[in-house]
Design an enzyme around this catalytic site. Structure first.
Site, PDB file in Angstrom:
ATOM      1  N   GLY A 153      -5.088 -35.350 -25.384  1.00  0.00           N
ATOM      2  CA  GLY A 153      -4.335 -36.021 -24.327  1.00  0.00           C
ATOM      3  C   GLY A 153      -5.072 -37.264 -23.878  1.00  0.00           C
ATOM      4  N   ALA A 154      -4.396 -38.109 -23.094  1.00  0.00           N
ATOM      5  CA  ALA A 154      -5.037 -39.344 -22.621  1.00  0.00           C
ATOM      6  C   ALA A 154      -4.575 -39.683 -21.206  1.00  0.00           C
ATOM      7  CB  ALA A 154      -4.714 -40.497 -23.578  1.00  0.00           C
ATOM      8  N   THR A 192      -5.911 -36.507 -15.960  1.00  0.00           N
ATOM      9  CA  THR A 192      -6.821 -35.360 -15.953  1.00  0.00           C
ATOM     10  C   THR A 192      -7.862 -35.478 -17.060  1.00  0.00           C
ATOM     11  OG1 THR A 192      -5.100 -33.939 -15.037  1.00  0.00           O
ATOM     12  CG2 THR A 192      -6.975 -32.849 -16.056  1.00  0.00           C
ATOM     13  N   ILE A 193      -7.441 -35.870 -18.255  1.00  0.00           N
ATOM     14  CA  ILE A 193      -8.380 -36.047 -19.373  1.00  0.00           C
ATOM     15  C   ILE A 193      -9.372 -37.163 -19.049  1.00  0.00           C
ATOM     16  CG2 ILE A 193      -8.563 -36.819 -21.767  1.00  0.00           C
ATOM     17  CD1 ILE A 193      -7.784 -33.895 -21.490  1.00  0.00           C
ATOM     18  N   GLN A 198     -18.642 -37.735  -3.869  1.00  0.00           N
ATOM     19  CA  GLN A 198     -18.553 -39.172  -4.110  1.00  0.00           C
ATOM     20  C   GLN A 198     -18.562 -39.987  -2.816  1.00  0.00           C
ATOM     21  OE1 GLN A 198     -16.563 -36.972  -5.706  1.00  0.00           O
ATOM     22  NE2 GLN A 198     -17.358 -37.189  -7.797  1.00  0.00           N
ATOM     23  N   THR A 240     -12.037 -46.896   0.994  1.00  0.00           N
ATOM     24  CA  THR A 240     -11.841 -46.144  -0.250  1.00  0.00           C
ATOM     25  C   THR A 240     -10.342 -45.929  -0.448  1.00  0.00           C
ATOM     26  OG1 THR A 240     -11.829 -43.899   0.667  1.00  0.00           O
ATOM     27  CG2 THR A 240     -13.991 -44.926   0.310  1.00  0.00           C
ATOM     28  N   CYS A 241      -9.978 -45.243  -1.539  1.00  0.00           N
ATOM     29  CA  CYS A 241      -8.549 -44.998  -1.776  1.00  0.00           C
ATOM     30  C   CYS A 241      -7.952 -44.076  -0.718  1.00  0.00           C
ATOM     31  CB  CYS A 241      -8.336 -44.424  -3.169  1.00  0.00           C
ATOM     32  SG  CYS A 241      -9.222 -42.885  -3.477  1.00  0.00           S
ATOM     33  N   SER A 300     -12.873 -35.036   3.729  1.00  0.00           N
ATOM     34  CA  SER A 300     -12.300 -35.534   2.479  1.00  0.00           C
ATOM     35  C   SER A 300     -11.059 -34.754   2.078  1.00  0.00           C
ATOM     36  CB  SER A 300     -13.330 -35.444   1.356  1.00  0.00           C
ATOM     37  OG  SER A 300     -14.439 -36.282   1.615  1.00  0.00           O
ATOM     38  N   GLN A 352     -20.145 -43.827  -1.436  1.00  0.00           N
ATOM     39  CA  GLN A 352     -19.282 -44.892  -0.913  1.00  0.00           C
ATOM     40  C   GLN A 352     -19.728 -45.330   0.481  1.00  0.00           C
ATOM     41  OE1 GLN A 352     -15.705 -42.598  -1.430  1.00  0.00           O
ATOM     42  NE2 GLN A 352     -15.107 -43.682  -3.289  1.00  0.00           N
TER      43      GLN A 352
END
Length: 434
Positions: A199-200, A203-204, A121, A49-50, A114, A125
């Site tokens: 916003g984009a 967080t959004i 999540q 995972t990341c 985590s 995984q």
């Protein structure tokens, strides 16, 4: 059984190193093939995972004498497949074996290891990582090893028990998730509501993903740059229609919004009290939730004074998050106890399973010995030899054959000072009173 886990995670390694050690789907297949060809394990599962990369090896043939060498071989393989300097890898690598490895796996699946305590999540995984390995071994060996399969199934049931019996996952601890949790607390259902996201950014994006998972039907994204908002819509990949508007149309979006969540980098206020007042008149003062998670603020502080408006700032959310984190930490102690119980139960099953196999093999060998000696005795009888002599010889040789292995085991226990094993053996063979 020998279970070994090699891993790095967000606590031991930088993002740069975690990127180097990550496994793509293609590289995972290559890795499983190399592990099989090099006989490093009977089966393996690769979790990537990341925030972590971990390889779980199961090798039932490793003896205590070969253990250290086997570990070195596994570490060498991990550094070679990623073309990493072994010293760089070793600096961030953790190695756990048997009960420590299985306990670690259960903690990971339950979200106790985590970056965000208790996040859900990771369980999905872990399940996906196991499924990919199971598919590989079904194609190449017929099946993944029974013991490794049992371990992961036990891990999944442990995670389910932790979620059911503790509150580890009940309290939001991210800004995006907390904003969505507030919305679900104020409104019975989000499905029929109009939601405006301002916003984009990242967080959004997270907020949008949470909302879409909860079945939101009407979603509008307002952003200064329309192209960036449209890129976000593409990333979301939702089947739902998402409307994109510029900040010039912010009032029109506000007039229809039941929920407003704003997170931009604007240095100036975007939503004033007057704009909210205008929107509420249009909306007949139906409840409106405004969550401002921008720094500096996107929404004028006095907007919360308008009738039927619930206004929360990033500070409000951080206070909620801190309170929820404290509750999660308390729940994590209960989760650790459950993991200890389930880990012990797994190894008790493993002992029974291993000794059952040992007993079965011993009985099969004894039966084979009996058959071989019986055939020789019957052959001698057919040749006219003395029946009494044949029976005497048969019983004597059979006794010697059958007691040879237990005698060796007792001698080994004497040499190792295993008094408990000798005492148990002695109790079983002594004559029982009638």
């Amino acid at each position: 059984m020998t279970i070994l886990v090699l891993g790095i995670n967000h606590k031991t390694a930088s993002v740069a190193l975690r990127e180097k050690v990550a496994f793509s789907d293609e590289k995972r297949q290559q890795a499983l093939q190399q592990i099989e060809q090099a006989a490093l394990a009977d089966s393996a599962v690769i979790l990537s995972t990341c925030n972590r990369t971990e390889v779980y090896f199961h090798n039932k043939a490793i003896s205590p004498q070969d253990d250290a060498q086997w570990q070195r071989q596994c570490i060498d393989w991990l550094s070679e497949i990623h073309q990493l300097d072994k010293e760089e890898l070793n600096h961030s690598l953790y190695v756990k074996q048997n009960q420590f490895a299985t306990q670690h796996l259960m903690r990971v699946a339950c979200g106790l290891d985590s970056l965000v305590l208790g996040e859900p999540q990771i369980l999905g995984q872990v399940k996906q990582a196991y499924q990919l390995s199971e598919d590989y071994y079904q194609q190449h060996q017929g099946a993944i090893s029974g013991q490794l399969s049992r371990l992961f199934q036990k891990t999944f049931s442990t995670a389910k028990r932790v979620r059911t019996e503790t509150s580890i996952g009940e309290n939001a601890v991210s800004v995006a998730y907390t904003a969505c949790t507030l919305a679900r607390q104020i409104f019975d259902s989000l499905r029929q509501l109009n939601i405006l996201l301002v916003g984009a950014g990242e967080t959004i994006e997270l907020v949008a993903r949470h909302l879409l998972r909860h079945g939101v039907k009407s979603l509008t994204i307002a952003n200064r740059t329309l192209a960036r908002a449209e890129q976000l819509v593409e990333k979301l990949g939702s089947a739902q229609k998402i409307r994109v508007v510029g900040l010039d149309d912010l009032q029109a979006g506000l007039d229809q919004a039941d929920i407003v969540i704003s997170s931009t980098g604007s240095p100036n206020t975007l939503i004033s009290q007057a704009m909210v007042q205008h929107a509420q008149k249009k909306r007949c003062y139906n409840p409106m939730l405004i969550v401002d998670i921008a720094v500096p603020r996107d929404v004028e502080e006095s907007a919360g004074e308008v009738e039927s408006v619930y206004h929360y700032t990033v500070d409000d959310l951080q206070n909620i998050i801190q309170r929820n984190l404290t509750q999660r930490e308390q729940a994590s102690a209960e989760a650790e106890q459950i993991i200890d119980e389930e880990n012990q139960a797994f190894f008790e099953w493993l002992k029974v399973h291993q000794f059952s196999n040992l007993i079965r093999r011993y009985r099969e060998e004894a039966e084979q010995t009996r058959q071989e000696m019986l055939e020789k005795a019957l052959s001698a009888l057919q040749q006219g030899e003395s029946a009494e002599q044949i029976l005497q010889e048969l019983s004597y040789k059979l006794m010697n054959k059958l007691i040879h292995t237990p005698t060796q085991a007792m001698q080994a226990m004497v040499k190792s000072g295993n008094a408990q094993g000798l005492q148990a053996f002695s109790q079983e063979i002594q004559t029982k009173p009638e």
